[in-house]
Each structure stands twice: as C-alpha cells, then as structure tokens.
Design an enzyme around this catalytic site. Sequence first.
Site, mmCIF file in Angstrom:
data_model
loop_
_atom_site.group_PDB
_atom_site.id
_atom_site.type_symbol
_atom_site.label_atom_id
_atom_site.label_comp_id
_atom_site.label_asym_id
_atom_site.label_seq_id
_atom_site.Cartn_x
_atom_site.Cartn_y
_atom_site.Cartn_z
ATOM 1 N N GLU A 147 41.626 28.791 44.442
ATOM 2 C CA GLU A 147 42.253 29.562 43.375
ATOM 3 C C GLU A 147 43.712 29.843 43.734
ATOM 4 O OE1 GLU A 147 41.240 30.375 40.256
ATOM 5 O OE2 GLU A 147 43.335 30.952 40.242
ATOM 6 N N LEU A 149 45.751 31.921 41.637
ATOM 7 C CA LEU A 149 46.285 33.033 40.838
ATOM 8 C C LEU A 149 47.074 34.007 41.705
ATOM 9 C CD1 LEU A 149 44.535 35.824 41.470
ATOM 10 C CD2 LEU A 149 42.843 34.699 40.061
ATOM 11 N N ARG A 150 48.002 34.703 41.049
ATOM 12 C CA ARG A 150 48.781 35.751 41.726
ATOM 13 C C ARG A 150 48.347 37.100 41.185
ATOM 14 N NH1 ARG A 150 54.179 33.568 39.286
ATOM 15 N NH2 ARG A 150 52.635 33.387 37.640
ATOM 16 N N LYS A 200 45.276 24.334 49.369
ATOM 17 C CA LYS A 200 45.445 25.787 49.203
ATOM 18 C C LYS A 200 46.266 26.373 50.360
ATOM 19 C CE LYS A 200 44.983 30.027 48.009
ATOM 20 N NZ LYS A 200 45.720 30.608 46.912
ATOM 21 N N PHE A 245 60.435 32.069 44.389
ATOM 22 C CA PHE A 245 60.135 32.391 45.791
ATOM 23 C C PHE A 245 61.353 32.291 46.697
ATOM 24 C CE2 PHE A 245 55.974 32.854 44.380
ATOM 25 C CZ PHE A 245 55.286 33.563 45.349
ATOM 26 N N CYS A 256 46.855 37.550 50.916
ATOM 27 C CA CYS A 256 46.670 36.113 51.202
ATOM 28 C C CYS A 256 47.634 35.543 52.257
ATOM 29 C CB CYS A 256 46.799 35.310 49.918
ATOM 30 S SG CYS A 256 45.461 35.631 48.768
ATOM 31 N N LYS A 259 47.122 36.269 56.216
ATOM 32 C CA LYS A 259 45.903 35.718 56.829
ATOM 33 C C LYS A 259 45.850 34.189 56.671
ATOM 34 C CE LYS A 259 42.604 36.162 52.964
ATOM 35 N NZ LYS A 259 42.324 34.766 52.704
ATOM 36 N N ARG A 324 46.859 45.733 50.569
ATOM 37 C CA ARG A 324 46.519 44.934 51.751
ATOM 38 C C ARG A 324 47.752 44.221 52.316
ATOM 39 N NH1 ARG A 324 41.338 41.693 49.463
ATOM 40 N NH2 ARG A 324 42.560 41.842 47.552
HETATM 41 N N1 LIG Z 1 43.665 38.201 45.832
HETATM 42 C C1 LIG Z 1 44.347 37.106 45.558
HETATM 43 O O1 LIG Z 1 45.474 37.144 45.037
HETATM 44 C C2 LIG Z 1 43.770 35.763 45.884
HETATM 45 C C3 LIG Z 1 44.317 34.602 45.309
HETATM 46 C C4 LIG Z 1 43.753 33.366 45.597
HETATM 47 C C5 LIG Z 1 42.689 33.276 46.468
HETATM 48 N N2 LIG Z 1 42.169 34.415 47.031
HETATM 49 C C6 LIG Z 1 40.999 34.289 47.919
HETATM 50 O O2 LIG Z 1 39.843 34.661 47.175
HETATM 51 C C7 LIG Z 1 38.892 35.307 48.026
HETATM 52 C C8 LIG Z 1 38.558 36.674 47.464
HETATM 53 O O3 LIG Z 1 39.729 37.457 47.460
HETATM 54 P P1 LIG Z 1 39.832 38.822 46.638
HETATM 55 O O4 LIG Z 1 41.231 39.290 46.777
HETATM 56 O O5 LIG Z 1 39.248 38.637 45.292
HETATM 57 O O6 LIG Z 1 38.865 39.752 47.523
HETATM 58 P P2 LIG Z 1 38.375 41.222 47.208
HETATM 59 O O7 LIG Z 1 38.211 41.884 48.510
HETATM 60 O O8 LIG Z 1 39.245 41.834 46.153
HETATM 61 O O9 LIG Z 1 36.933 41.011 46.539
HETATM 62 C C9 LIG Z 1 35.831 40.498 47.203
HETATM 63 C C10 LIG Z 1 34.572 41.090 46.580
HETATM 64 O O10 LIG Z 1 33.431 40.430 47.125
HETATM 65 C C11 LIG Z 1 32.399 41.385 47.267
HETATM 66 N N3 LIG Z 1 31.375 40.838 48.168
HETATM 67 C C12 LIG Z 1 31.426 40.672 49.507
HETATM 68 N N4 LIG Z 1 30.289 40.100 49.955
HETATM 69 C C13 LIG Z 1 29.496 39.892 48.860
HETATM 70 C C14 LIG Z 1 28.209 39.344 48.674
HETATM 71 N N5 LIG Z 1 27.485 38.871 49.690
HETATM 72 N N6 LIG Z 1 27.696 39.308 47.416
HETATM 73 C C15 LIG Z 1 28.415 39.803 46.372
HETATM 74 N N7 LIG Z 1 29.653 40.321 46.493
HETATM 75 C C16 LIG Z 1 30.188 40.366 47.730
HETATM 76 C C17 LIG Z 1 33.133 42.628 47.741
HETATM 77 O O11 LIG Z 1 32.365 43.795 47.566
HETATM 78 C C18 LIG Z 1 34.384 42.586 46.865
HETATM 79 O O12 LIG Z 1 34.176 43.280 45.645
HETATM 80 C C19 LIG Z 1 39.529 35.333 49.415
HETATM 81 O O13 LIG Z 1 39.121 34.201 50.121
HETATM 82 C C20 LIG Z 1 41.020 35.217 49.110
HETATM 83 O O14 LIG Z 1 41.746 34.664 50.170
HETATM 84 C C21 LIG Z 1 42.668 35.643 46.746
#
Ligand SMILES: NC(=O)c1ccc[n+]([C@@H]2O[C@H](COP(=O)([O-])OP(=O)(O)OC[C@H]3O[C@@H](n4cnc5c(N)ncnc54)[C@H](O)[C@@H]3O)[C@@H](O)[C@H]2O)c1
Length: 426
Positions: A147, A149-150, A200, A245, A256, A259, A324
């Site tokens: 994914e 998205l921002r 990614k 950017f 993101c 890490k 974060r």
């Molecule tokens: N936040 C961003 O901008 C972004 C963009 C692209 C990719 N990502 C990637 O997407 C992934 C998720 O990021 P995020 O920011 O949405 O995380 P987040 O912490 O906002 O959300 C993760 C959710 O997963 C839930 N969860 C954990 N274990 C679970 C399980 N076993 N069953 C059901 N739910 C569970 C948590 O309670 C939480 O609500 C990461 O790998 C991140 O690197 C994030």
Amino acid sequence: MAKIAVIGTGYVGLTTGACFAHMGHKVVCADIDPAKVDSLSKGVIPIVELGLQELVAEGIGGGRLSFVLGAANAAKDCEIAFLCVPTPQGDDGSADLSYIEAAAREIGPVLPYEAVVVNKSTVPVGSAKVVERVLGRPDVKVVSNPEFLREGSAVQDFLKPDRVVVGCDDQSAALKVSSLYDKISAPVIITDPASAETIKYAANAFLATKLSFINAIAAICEGVGADVNDVVVGMGSDKRIGQDFLRPGPGWGGSCFPKDSRALLKIAREAGYHFDLLDGVIAVNEEQFDRVADKILVAAGGDPSKLTVAVWGLTFKARTDDLRDSPSLAIIKRLVAAGATVQAFDPTVTGPRPGLPSDITIADTPYAAATGADVLAVLTEWDEFRWLDIEQVGSAMNRRSVVDARNILNRNDWRRASFDYQGIGR
Ligand SMILES: NC(=O)c1ccc[n+]([C@@H]2O[C@H](COP(=O)([O-])OP(=O)(O)OC[C@H]3O[C@@H](n4cnc5c(N)ncnc54)[C@H](O)[C@@H]3O)[C@@H](O)[C@H]2O)c1
C-alpha cells in the site's frame, strides 16, 4: 463483486475496507481491539483521516461494510483476506513479523477452500513465503499488494493511486486481486512477490532520500546565504527531478519511513550489500533533529534550563493525528534533555497520549502555548498556523523569536511584527 476480509483496522486497514466497500465489494473488517470494533460498528472512526468517516458511514448504511472482533470471524467466509496489521521495527532493525504471523495463524484454519491471502502490510522480501508456511494451507495462495497511501490523504490515495502493485507467482491469484481494483483507473503492475515487496521499500527509501537531500541542501543554503525555497523551485522545475518531497523541514518521521528505511538496510545487509547511501540518509535525518533543536535553543537565547519553548505541531505531519516517530517529538526530546520547558499545541492533541513525553504541557490554543515563551517553534505544517494573529502571539511571548521549521509562515509579516524569524535553509 468480491467478499473481502480486512484484518487490522488502522490507517491502512480501515481505509482499505471502506474504499473497497465504496467500490461495491462486501467487506468484513476485523480487529483485536474490542473498543475499536465497537466504535467502528457504530460508524465512529478513532482516527483523523479526511473523508474516511463518510465512507465508513456509507459502507455500513449500504450493508457492504461490517466490523467484527478477531481475524477468524472475518476470514471464515471470505474469498480474499487482506492482512493490514502492524509491522513495527524489531530490535535488530528488521520488520517484526509477529503480528502478520499471528493473523495468518488465526485465519489459516477457517479460510474457505482456495481463498487468497494478501499482504498489504509493508513486509520484507520473503514474507509471502512466511505467510504461506504459517497458513499451512496448500490450496491458499499468498499475494503481495503493498500500500502506498499517505496519512492525511489516505482515501484519495487509495481511490486514485499512481499504481497498484500485485506480486504473486500464481497468475490466477494475481488476477483475482488485481480485479478488485477494476473500478480504479491506475496502471496495475503484476510481478513476483519479491519484486512487489522490494518496490514498497525502495519507494519509501527513495522519498526519504529526497527529504534528507533537500535538508542537506538547506544546511548549505544557510551557510552560503541562499534561499532553499528558490533552490527547490529551480531544481524541481526540471521534470527529471520534480518538486515533490523536496520540502526542507525538521527531518522526516511518521509510522513508515523510519522503520522501513531501517528494515531495508537489514534486507540489503542480508542480501550481501552494504547500503551506505541509505545509512547516510538516516544519519542526515538524525542530524537534522539535532540542528533544528540547536537552532531553537539558540533562538531562545540564554541558558536552556531557564527557557520556555512554545511548540506548534506534534503530529508527524499535518492532517493526521498520528504521533508515531514524529520529528516534532524527536526535537522536543532534545529540548527537554537540554533542560528547556516545553508548552505545545496541536489541533489533534487535547491531552496526554501514548508516545507523548509526560514532561511537556499541552495547551488548548496556539496562543496559550506561546504564553511566556522565549521562542516559538513551528514543527508541523498545519495550515491554521499560517493565519494566526501575530501581534497576539508576540504580546503573549516573553521574547519575539520564531523558528519556522516548516517554512510555512510569511516571514515578512513576522519580521514586521518585530519577530526574529528563522526558517530552514533561508
Ligand atoms: N500508516 C501508513 O501511512 C501506511 C502506509 C502504507 C503502508 N503501511 C503499512 O501498513 C501496515 C499497517 O499500518 P497501519 O498504520 O495501518 O497500522 P495501525 O497500527 O494503524 O493499525 C494496525 C491495526 O491492526 C490491529 N491488529 C493487530 N493484530 C491484529 C490481529 N491479529 N487481528 C486483527 N487486528 C489486528 C491493531 O489493533 C490495529 O488496529 C504496516 O505494515 C505499515 O507499515 C502503513
């Protein structure tokens, strides 16, 4: 239309679920947090994300979006399950796959025959294989669909992406996932899992590189008397470079880039390559936190232990409530370590929150944060900071000094109000 399970309802999972429901799919979202599931089931979203509340309400109202507790409850009768769980930084810098593995372990036994599991979380190369092994279901194929998205424009980014990347060795599983995006007009890049996973990390590392690069150029601008804003326009007008950017600031952060860049260093090392360039990009960023913290303390004047710093902006960027790895917090940590007192305001932070230092005061208004301060530091680019009453800010402060670490204020206006104004790289 497909029946989709989305595991994890954070920034990515909730956006994915709501957007797929908006496109007409039937979506069941699962989380392990009962309070979140409860609130989402009532249509109340726990995060700040433009347009998401409306899409969730639309999905629930149309009977296409629902929320359940526990991954197995969502996956048991869905043909496709998206894993959108966290992949935080592990102790050695690599991505911690324990949430991914736990989710796969939960859904493995209940997935319908020949279902498809999709890694939407950012996962290191080889993770599709890890999920396959944990699922223990030879009939279930695993697809990588990273994914991009921002936060702050997540809905828009999901519905109008620059591209969709699908990585799988099995063509029919890849087509099944790519067809979910049929209503989106964006190029779909179908490739193998390792390439999708690498895309990614490479994309995020490149964006972080652009930011560190322009922060380094900003430091040079300060030394030679150039204006980095003009340098960005001059550089970025070259189509091969572009202006995106290339915004100097307090350093990059968020959930993101920090890490993912460290995870890519680890991936590179394990692949036998020392990614010195990326090491440098991270080092320049740490240096930027130091540089901005020093600039603020110097602008405040005097002994840091007697100084009060007003901070505007705590989130890692505007239009999100996400703290974060926020550069603002990295800089505040340095200010507090030097002995300064910090009074902060952020439109999305009303009181103590996990991740916030306990030894700072959270003010209700930007003016309250400025009251009695020796310097004002603008650390997040919230639009509303541009339009405040400068005279009211100045008369509340102890000294008229401002460090605009986002270059968003009109420096002429602030200087006219007798402020010592300092930006980044100008
Ligand atoms: N936040 C961003 O901008 C972004 C963009 C692209 C990719 N990502 C990637 O997407 C992934 C998720 O990021 P995020 O920011 O949405 O995380 P987040 O912490 O906002 O959300 C993760 C959710 O997963 C839930 N969860 C954990 N274990 C679970 C399980 N076993 N069953 C059901 N739910 C569970 C948590 O309670 C939480 O609500 C990461 O790998 C991140 O690197 C994030």
